[in-house]
Enzyme design. Sequence first.
Site, short mmCIF file in Angstrom:
data_model
loop_
_atom_site.label_atom_id
_atom_site.label_comp_id
_atom_site.label_asym_id
_atom_site.label_seq_id
_atom_site.Cartn_x
_atom_site.Cartn_y
_atom_site.Cartn_z
N GLU A 218 -102.18 -43.23 -67.92
CA GLU A 218 -102.44 -43.84 -66.61
C GLU A 218 -101.48 -45.00 -66.33
O GLU A 218 -101.90 -46.16 -66.15
CB GLU A 218 -103.91 -44.27 -66.49
CG GLU A 218 -104.84 -43.08 -66.59
CD GLU A 218 -106.31 -43.35 -66.20
OE1 GLU A 218 -106.68 -44.52 -66.02
OE2 GLU A 218 -107.06 -42.37 -66.07
N GLU A 343 -107.74 -35.55 -68.81
CA GLU A 343 -109.06 -36.20 -68.69
C GLU A 343 -109.75 -35.59 -67.48
O GLU A 343 -109.21 -35.62 -66.37
CB GLU A 343 -108.93 -37.72 -68.50
CG GLU A 343 -108.44 -38.44 -69.75
CD GLU A 343 -108.41 -39.96 -69.63
OE1 GLU A 343 -109.22 -40.52 -68.86
OE2 GLU A 343 -107.57 -40.57 -70.30
O1 AHR Z 1 -112.18 -41.86 -70.29
C1 AHR Z 1 -112.36 -43.21 -69.97
C2 AHR Z 1 -111.14 -43.82 -69.29
O2 AHR Z 1 -110.92 -43.22 -68.05
C3 AHR Z 1 -109.83 -43.63 -70.00
O3 AHR Z 1 -109.63 -44.56 -71.01
C4 AHR Z 1 -108.83 -43.82 -68.91
O4 AHR Z 1 -107.65 -43.10 -69.15
C5 AHR Z 1 -109.57 -43.33 -67.68
O5 AHR Z 1 -109.43 -44.21 -66.63
#
Ligand code: AHR
Length: 544
Positions: A218, A343
Site C-alpha cells: 500500500e 488482500e
Molecule cells: O489487513 C489489514 C490491513 O489492511 C493491512 O495491513 C493493510 O495492507 C490494509 O490496509
Amino acid sequence: MDRRTFMSAAAVGLAGSWLTRYGPALRGQASDAQVEILVNEPIGTIAPDIYGHFIEHLGGVIYDGIWVGEGSPVPNVRGIRKALVDELQKIKPPVIRWPGGCFADSYDWRDGIGPAVSRPRRTDFWADTPPSHKRPPTDGPQRWDPNTFGTREFIRFCRLAGASPYIAANVRSLPAKDFYQWVEYCNAPAGATTLSDMRAAAGDVEPFNVQYWGVGNEPWGCGGNFTPEEYATEFRRYTAWVPRFGVPIKYIAAGPNGGDREWTTRFFRTLTARGQGALNSVYGWALHYYCGSTGDRNSVRFSTDEWYDLLVRADRMESLITQHWSAMAESDPKHRVKLIVDEWGAWHAGAADMPPNYLWAYPGSLRDALVAALTLDTFNRHADKVVMANVAQMINTIHSLFIAHEDKFAVTPNFHVFEMYAAHQGGQALRTVFSAPSIAFAREGRAQALWGLGGSASLTDKVLTVTVVNTHATDSRDCSIVLKGATVREGSATVLTSTDLTAHNSFDRPAALVPRESAVAVRSGELRHIFPAASVTRLRLTLA
Ligand code: AHR
C-alpha cells in the site's frame, strides 16, 4: 430471467427486480433458473495461488493464532499451532504472504533471525490501534513484537502447510540494500556468504528459495504515502540487480486501493517511460479490496437488506478486475503483467468475546462465506488475468478462516468455502451463463438489485467442478444445468447453508455451520438441482 455471463452489480441492478414482480407466482414450478456450462470455451488455467493466504503481525494473528511457542501446553509442531496446520492441509494452501500489510513497511527482517532469546522486542505497527469493540488495549505481544516469529519460523510454517512463501519487503523504512540482503539470507547457498552462513548456523542449511517478493505494501498509504510516479521509481530501484541465486524471482508491485484506476495508469506509465523492458521485472500488480461491513459492523447481527448489501459490495471485485486490467493495457498491451489481489475480504468489528488486542477478530457468518464464495468464483472466471489472491487474513482477524485463543480453536464458514473450492485449483476455467431472477433490496432507503445465482466452473481431467452461490435469503432455486459439449455420467453435491443467515461457528459450537453432502440427479445426461436459499454449493460432475 436475466441471462448473464457475469455482469457487474451495477449492470444487474439495471435489470430491476424480476423476483419482486414474478417470483411468488413461479415458486413450485418446474425450473426457475438455468446454468449453462460451455465445456468447449476454456478461459484459462485457474492458478492454484488464487486460493492463497495472508498473515500479518497484527492483533492475535501471529502470536497465539499461529505461533504458540515450542514449550506451550497448546499442541504444536515446533511452536506452530498443530490444529491450524492440520486444518490448513485440508484446503491445500498454495501460498502465504507475510509479514504484512502495513506491518511490512515497519519491519526489520534482521530482528527476526538468529537465536530467539537474543531477538529484540519492538513496538508493533498496530500498537496504538484501539480495539474495535471499545475495550481498553492491554499489554502483550500484540503491542510489543517479541520477534520470536521471524523468517525461519515463517518458512517452517509454510512448509508444514505445504505452501510457497511470499515475502512483502519494507520499502518505506529500509533501504534497497536491506531488500537484496534479505533475498540473499533466504536464497544464497550455505557457505556462499556471511548471511547465508547465519541462516545455516541457525539450522537451515538448505536455502529457503523464496520466489515471491513483494516490493512494499500500500505505497499510497501506510507504505510510504508515495505518488504512483514515486513508487514506480522506487520499484525500479529496489528490483534492479538483485542477486537471484538461481531462483526465478517473481516481483509483485503494490498496486491500488479498490477502484483507484488512476494509480494503475500512472504507475505503468512511469514504469514503462524508459521502455517496455521494465515490464519484465513485474510478475503481478497487486490490488487490495475490502468490501467492508454494514450497519454497526457486527459480523453476526444484520438485517436481510444488509445481507444483500454486503454481497453487492463484495461483487464489486468483478468490475475492479476488468477496470484495472484495462488500465494496465494502456502501457502493457500484451498483458505481460498479471493481476494479483493480495488482500481481500469483508471487514467487521471485533467480537466482544475475543481478547481486546486481537484486532478485528470475529467468527464470521454464513454471509461471509457467501462473500468468500462469490469472490473466489470471480477469480476463477478471470483465470486469464488473476494469478494470485490472498484472503485477508488467515486467522483471528478480518475475513479469517480460523479463530483461536490459547487452547480454543474453531474453523469459520470461510474455511468451509476454501475446502469446497480447493477442487478448482489448477483446473481449466470454463465459461458459464447463469440465468436466474435478480433480487431487489434497499440500501439507506434506495432501491438496489443483486443477481440471484452466480458461480464458476472448471474441468480437471474428466471431473467438472461447478460452484454456485444462491444469494436469495429465503428462496431456493430449482435449476436445470446444461452442459454444452459434454455429457454428465454422475454427480454429487456439497452444500453450505442454513435457515439462519447469521449462522456461525464458535469455540463452544465449532460445528454449528458445516457443509453437507448430497446426491445429484442425472437422468439420461440431464441435470436438475435445487440450490437452497442462502447457500454455497459445489457440484462434482464426472463426464462420460
Ligand atoms: O489487513 C489489514 C490491513 O489492511 C493491512 O495491513 C493493510 O495492507 C490494509 O490496509
